[in-house]
Structure formats: structure tokens, C-alpha cells
Design an enzyme around this catalytic site. Structure first.
Site, PDB file in Angstrom:
ATOM      1  N   HIS A 274     -13.365  29.494 -33.868  1.00 31.46           N
ATOM      2  CA  HIS A 274     -11.985  29.208 -33.457  1.00 31.46           C
ATOM      3  C   HIS A 274     -12.037  28.127 -32.383  1.00 31.46           C
ATOM      4  O   HIS A 274     -12.434  28.382 -31.246  1.00 31.46           O
ATOM      5  CB  HIS A 274     -11.326  30.477 -32.908  1.00 31.46           C
ATOM      6  CG  HIS A 274      -9.834  30.422 -32.841  1.00 31.46           C
ATOM      7  ND1 HIS A 274      -9.173  29.640 -31.931  1.00 31.46           N
ATOM      8  CD2 HIS A 274      -8.880  31.038 -33.581  1.00 31.46           C
ATOM      9  CE1 HIS A 274      -7.869  29.781 -32.101  1.00 31.46           C
ATOM     10  NE2 HIS A 274      -7.660  30.625 -33.099  1.00 31.46           N
TER      11      HIS A 274
ATOM     12  N   CYS B 191      -2.652  35.366 -37.349  1.00 33.08           N
ATOM     13  CA  CYS B 191      -3.484  34.212 -37.022  1.00 33.08           C
ATOM     14  C   CYS B 191      -4.691  34.227 -37.953  1.00 33.08           C
ATOM     15  O   CYS B 191      -4.605  34.717 -39.067  1.00 33.08           O
ATOM     16  CB  CYS B 191      -3.887  34.235 -35.552  1.00 33.08           C
ATOM     17  SG  CYS B 191      -4.824  35.696 -35.077  1.00 33.08           S
TER      18      CYS B 191
END
Length: 652
Positions: free
Chosen positions: A567, A26
Site C-alpha cells: 500500500h 479499500c
């Protein structure tokens, strides 16, 4: 960083290529599924200067590399391991195959029931309102609908809306369960519709129909098959959905083209349908009856110990839907002095509701707070599915606390021989179904259940928040990291870097977000913002180090040497860029306040995801500890945090 060398050292520490099942990455982490975590050389990974920490969660072993480097290390890693690359979603499926059976079972149930939370919450609260309107002896000897006839039809409409989701629950579960098991969800819904078809004997009346010899049967070549419905049940349809998905997959593997398209749905429904009514359904009904009679036997022979055990397992029984088999047993018990089942169910439901309300009181996640508030109230009035599946099972510890509390108060129910003489809502207002002489002790038990569960859950939630502190006070820095916390006095004379809020919204401590990796400081210390406007701004002057094409994550290297990862939401990578518009590219120079990403908060929430945005300092071990301002409403550009110079903790 020499990315190839890091990948080589990482693979060696992980036990070699043979120990790697699948890999993905990720914004900051390598995500790996390994065959045996015992083969991992944890010390080598901990001592590696280029790695920022490791942890294991959700069946995956994760290594924090850092934004801007993780994709390059991943590329080199896959060259060494061969073609074991998968998407993050596929990796979750691989990881789900590992872990202990209890964890896997809980995850499967969560995947099936979490999408159903809105309808369960709505139906549960409507059911509570209906119970208040129709309960006898609650506001006088007559229910409100008899005292005020004008609301009779209003109550009837509420009852219809409340009962429908639970009466047709098998259809909803058939859809989501079949999808989870890899089958066609519409076939799953179809077979579930057959299980609750109106021409069948209603599932709530099956026991009575059999007892009165009124059950109708199909004659299938000499085999007598009961025309029994399964309204309100869960376990039968779960097993049926699994069988259907297996049959469908088998047929897909054997047939192809037009033949597959035409025959697979027909044969799947035929095979699964006959199996359902001939074997699966009756077997699950028998299992429920056996369980109910077994519990009665334990209660009769073991007294308070039996009450303790029944209270302990009641909420897990609700998960399976087997509690729907209790009413016929209770009807028999009413004729012999009363039922302990209803009284124990009441304290168990209240315990789960109290634990959920404690979550609502302690979380700063607005979405979780709203869900926990509504479902907690619903549970206290007798409908626990929203609380159990929507909150407590997802967090686990509230569910376990509720179980323990129900065991204690279940023993009290047995000790004081509290019994019900009628069916009703198993919660606070359940006293209307309790034997008149037992009502005072019933109230003692349910309030004790609420107090113990709420207090224990509240205390544990505060413990979790203290364990991962995110606010610096009195010049003492307590920063969680992937390996250990760092405590050191702040020296104000040193150069301090400042970070602004990149969003409009509510600033909360990082420890209070729903994602355990961010909450535990695994990706670095910082803060989070529950956004009120879908625009992400640069928190400081610097250079874009990472800009994910999907727009869900951006990392900056500020001019002060701070690496900041932002994020947007949790698991938003699965949206594949829908609702996100990236305004920058890797390498761009930005000024504080420049727009980095525009995103649609409503689209994130519609996808069932949390838009809360963590902002973490990923290089804090090199740069220094982080101090955030007090939580509260904040605007983009307002001062949010300070990053202090690296300081070594004082030796004792």
C-alpha cells in the site's frame, strides 16, 4: 470463497440492514458506519473462517476480508443492504458524526489546524530566534540587539516574519475552519480579515484601550459597538466560521440560480459580520476574561491544588486560543507582586515540547520526526501550537502526558510561589521574566517538567513498539494479528518463502508507521519502507491479485502461496490516481523485480500525505508467521523478510 454467503453472514452478524448507516471498502477491508456497535455479534465475526479480523477505529467498524475478495464481498453486501454505498472520504464524514464528543472535537480541531502546521512551525521557530536576540539578561544586562547594533534591522525583519502568522492567525483559521464546516473558505477568510482589519483597535491593546477610555465605537442605530480587533485569537473566529457556514448553507437552500450566486455571498458576509462585532466577538472576549479571572481566584484560594488544576488545563486552553486573554490579567498581577500565569505557562509549554521531542526520538517516520523535532524545540521556547496541533493531538497520548506533567509542575510553581514580573517567552528562556529571587526554583520546575514529560513519553512510545513487535529474534516469532499474537519456535527444516524489498529506501518495523491499523498488525504482519525512489517492484514471483486503478495499492499471490499487500502511502486513495502510474493489471504474471507502479513521492508529500509503504502478508494465519530483517537502508530486490510455515503455538 462464496462471496454472497460471506456477505450474508457478515450482515447478520452486524445486526441486520437496519444497523448499517453507510459502507465503503479499500484494498483489504470493509469499512462500515453502524448505528449501534452493541448489536454486533463479535463472536460470529471472529469465528468466520473467511474473515481475517475486525477492529473499530475513527468511528468506523472495519472487517478485514483480504485483497481480491473484499470488492466482491462488498458488491454482494450492497445488494443486501440497498444503496448505502459511499466513497471512503464520504464515509469518514459520516463516521465523524458519531463517536464521543471529545473525539469529535479533537478531530475537528485537527482537520482545521493540521494544514496550518508549516506556517506555525516556521513562525514559532522564528519567534524563538527573535526572543533570543531581544531578551534582556540572557547574554548580559543588555539584549544582543543592543550589544551588537549591526543586527538590529536583522532582528526586526525576523520579528516581522515571526509575528505575522500569529497576528493574522484568524485569517488562516477562518479559511480552514470554514472549509471544514462546509462553507466557502474564501468567505471565511474574508470575514476573518475584517476581524483583524488595521483600522480596528489591535486585539492585543483592547483591554488597555477600554481601561483608558480610548476605545472607539460604531453607532449602529443607537447601539454602541466596539471597534475591537481580534489579532492572535482562535476561539472567536472558530465560532464565526461555524456561523458563516450555517448562514451560507441556509441561503443556498432557499435561493437558486443567479439570485443565489449574487445574493448569498453578500448576505452571508452582512449577517455574519454584524453578528461577529455585535455579539460573537465580545462574548468570546468576555469568556476569555472570565476564565482568566476565575483561574486567578482558584489559584489564590487553593494554592498548589489551584496550580495543579491550572497546569492541567493550560494546554487545552491554548487549543481554544483563550490564553490570548491572559496578558491583561498578568499586567494587573505584575503590579501586585507578580503573575503565576506566565510561570505555569512555561512549565506547560516545556512539557508539551518534551513530549514532542520524545516522539521525534522514537519514531522512524522521517516526516513525523522532522515535524516533531522542529515543533518540539519551538514549544520549549514558548510557541506550542505547532507541537500541539501537528504532533501531540494527532497521537493524543503525548498531549495527555504533557497535560499531566504540567499539572505536577504547576503545583510546584504554586507551592514555591514562583512568579513573573514581566511578559516574555513562556519556556526555557522565560527566566528573564521571572522575579530574580525565584529564578533558581523556576529552573528546577521547568527542567523537572522536561524530564518527566520526556521520560514518560519516551517510555510509552517504547511500550507501544514492544506491544506490536515486528522483528523476530532468537528463533522466537511474535506476530501481531487482527485477533491475537502468535508465538512459536521457527523450524528451519521447513520450506520458507522469501520476500524482497519492493522499494529503495529505509526499511522500518511495521509497528512504527503512522497508520494505527497497519502499525497494530490489523491487516497482517510485515514491514514498511520509507521510499527514496518512486518505483514499486514485485517482491517475488507470482500473480497480481489486486491492482487498484488509482495505483496506490497492489496485491500479489506469490508462487509460494504468500499473499502480499503493498500500500503506497497512507490515505493516498484520496489522490484519485494523480501521481501514480499502474504498470500491471489483475491476473498478470510477474517475476521478482518487475515494475508494478511508478509514483511521484513529491506529489504525495505535497498533498500532505505520508509516502511510507507497508508491505504485509494478508494470509499469515493460513501461511505462517513472518520474520523481517533488521531495519535500515535497503535497495529494491534485497532480502527483506521470510514467511515461515504455519506452526501451532505449543500448549502449556
Amino acid at each position: 470463497m462464496n462471496h454472497a454467503d460471506v456477505a450474508r453472514r457478515m450482515l447478520e452478524a452486524l445486526g441486520g440492514e437496519s444497523n448499517i448507516k453507510a459502507a465503503a471498502h479499500c484494498a483489504t477491508r470493509m469499512r462500515l458506519v453502524v448505528d449501534d456497535e452493541a448489536l454486533i455479534n463479535q463472536n460470529a465475526l471472529d469465528d468466520d473462517p473467511d474473515l481475517k479480523g475486525t477492529f473499530s477505529a475513527g468511528g468506523m467498524f472495519q472487517i478485514i476480508v483480504g485483497p481480491g475478495d473484499v470488492d466482491l464481498v462488498y458488491e454482494e453486501f450492497t445488494k443486501l443492504t440497498g444503496n448505502k454505498t459511499v466513497s471512503t472520504e464520504e464515509l469518514k464524514n459520516v463516521a465523524a458524526q458519531g463517536g464521543n464528543p471529545v473525539s469529535r472535537a479533537i478531530k475537528v480541531l485537527a482537520d482545521i489546524f493540521v494544514p496550518l502546521i508549516p506556517i506555525l512551525v516556521g513562525g514559532g521557530l522564528l519567534m524563538a530566534i527573535n526572543n533570543i536576540l531581544t531578551a534582556e539578561n540572557l547574554f548580559g544586562p543588555k539584549p544582543l540587539v543592543e550589544q551588537f547594533p549591526v543586527i538590529t534591522d536583522f532582528a526586526a525583519m525576523i520579528n516581522l516574519l515571526a509575528a505575522a502568522p500569529f497576528a493574522f492567525l484568524p485569517v488562516l483559521v477562518g479559511f480552514t475552519a470554514t472549509k471544514r464546516f462546509g462553507g466557502n473558505e474564501f468567505l471565511g477568510a474574508g470575514i476573518a480579515m475584517a476581524m483583524v482589519f488595521p483600522s480596528l483597535i489591535n486585539g492585543y491593546e483592547v483591554a488597555e484601550a477600554i481601561a483608558e477610555n480610548k476605545m472607539e465605537y460604531w453607532d449602529l442605530f443607537g447601539l454602541q459597538v466596539a471597534q475591537a480587533g481580534y489579532q492572535g485569537t482562535v476561539l472567536p473566529v472558530l465560532l464565526v466560521a461555524w456561523i458563516l457556514s450555517r448562514v451560507e448553507k441556509f441561503l443556498h437552500s432557499k435561493l437558486s440560480g443567479t439570485v443565489d450566486f449574487l445574493l448569498t455571498p453578500v448576505l452571508t458576509l452582512l449577517v455574519t459580520g454584524f453578528a461577529t462585532f455585535i455579539a460573537v466577538g465580545p462574548a468570546m472576549r468576555w469568556l476569555g476574561d472570565t476564565l482568566a479571572h476565575g483561574l486567578q481566584s482558584i489559584y489564590d484560594t487553593a494554592g498548589p491544588i489551584g496550580g495543579f488544576l491550572f497546569g492541567l488545563v493550560y494546554s487545552p486552553i491554548v487549543i481554544t486560543g483563550l490564553h490570548q486573554s491572559f496578558p491583561p490579567v498578568e499586567l494587573q498581577l505584575f503590579a501586585t507582586g507578580g503573575s503565576f500565569i506566565f510561570a505555569t505557562a512555561s512549565v506547560a509549554n516545556v512539557a508539551q515540547g518534551a513530549a514532542t521531542l520524545a516522539v521525534a526520538m522514537t519514531t522512524r517516520d522521517e516526516k513525523l520526526r522532522g515535524l516533531a523535532s522542529a515543533s518540539g524545540v519551538s514549544a520549549c521556547f514558548g510557541i506550542t501550537e505547532p507541537a500541539i496541533f501537528g504532533v501531540n493531538l494527532r497521537l493524543r497520548w503525548p498531549f495527555y502526558i504533557g497535560m499531566g506533567t504540567a499539572a505536577i509542575t504547576g503545583a510546584m510553581i504554586a507551592l514555591f510561589k514562583v512568579k513573573a514580573v514581566a511578559l516574555g517567552a513562556a519556556g526555557f528562556i522565560g527566566f528573564v521574566s521571572i522575579k530574580a529571587s525565584d529564578i533558581p526554583m523556576f529552573f528546577v520546575c521547568v527542567f523537572t517538567s522536561f524530564v518527566i514529560s520526556f521520560a514518560a513519553s519516551f517510555a510509552w512510545a517504547l511500550h507501544l513498539r514492544r506491544r506490536t513487535p515486528a522483528v523476530v529474534a532468537d528463533k522466537t516469532v511474535d506476530v501481531p494479528s487482527a485477533k491475537q499474537a502468535v508465538s512459536a519456535p521457527v523450524q528451519d527444516s521447513e520450506v520458507i518463502a522469501e520476500l524482497a524489498s519492493p522499494l529503495h529506501g529505509e526499511l522500518i518495523p511495521l509497528a512504527e508507521v503512522s497508520d494505527p491499523m497497519f502499525a497494530g498488525g490489523k491487516l497482517g504482519p510485515g514491514f514498511a519502507v520509507i521510499p527514496s525512489k518512486g518505483v514499486l517492484y514485485a517482491p517475488a514471483d507470482g500473480r497480481v491479485k489486486v491492482a487498484f486503478p488509482t495505483g496506490h495499492a497492489v496485491a500479489l499471490a506469490t508462487n509460494d502461496g504468500v499473499e502480499v499487500l503493498m500500500h503506497i502511502g497512507f490515505d493516498t486513495v484520496k489522490m484519485e490516481g494523480e501521481g501514480f502510474e499502474l504498470k500491471v493489471q489483475k491476473g498478470d504474471i510477474v517475476r521478482k523485480g518487475d515494475v508494478l507502479v511508478e509514483f511521484d513521492i513529491a506529489a504525495i508529500e505535497k498533498a500532505g500525505l505520508d509516502p511510507t509503504t507497508p508491505v504485509v502478508v494478508s494470509n499469515h494465519r493460513k501461511r505462517g508467521p513472518v520474520e523481517i530483517i533488521a531495519p535500515g537502508t535497503i535497495s529494491a530486490g534485497d532480502h527483506a523478510a521470510k514467511v515461515h510455515p504455519k506452526l501451532l503455538a505449543k500448549a502449556d
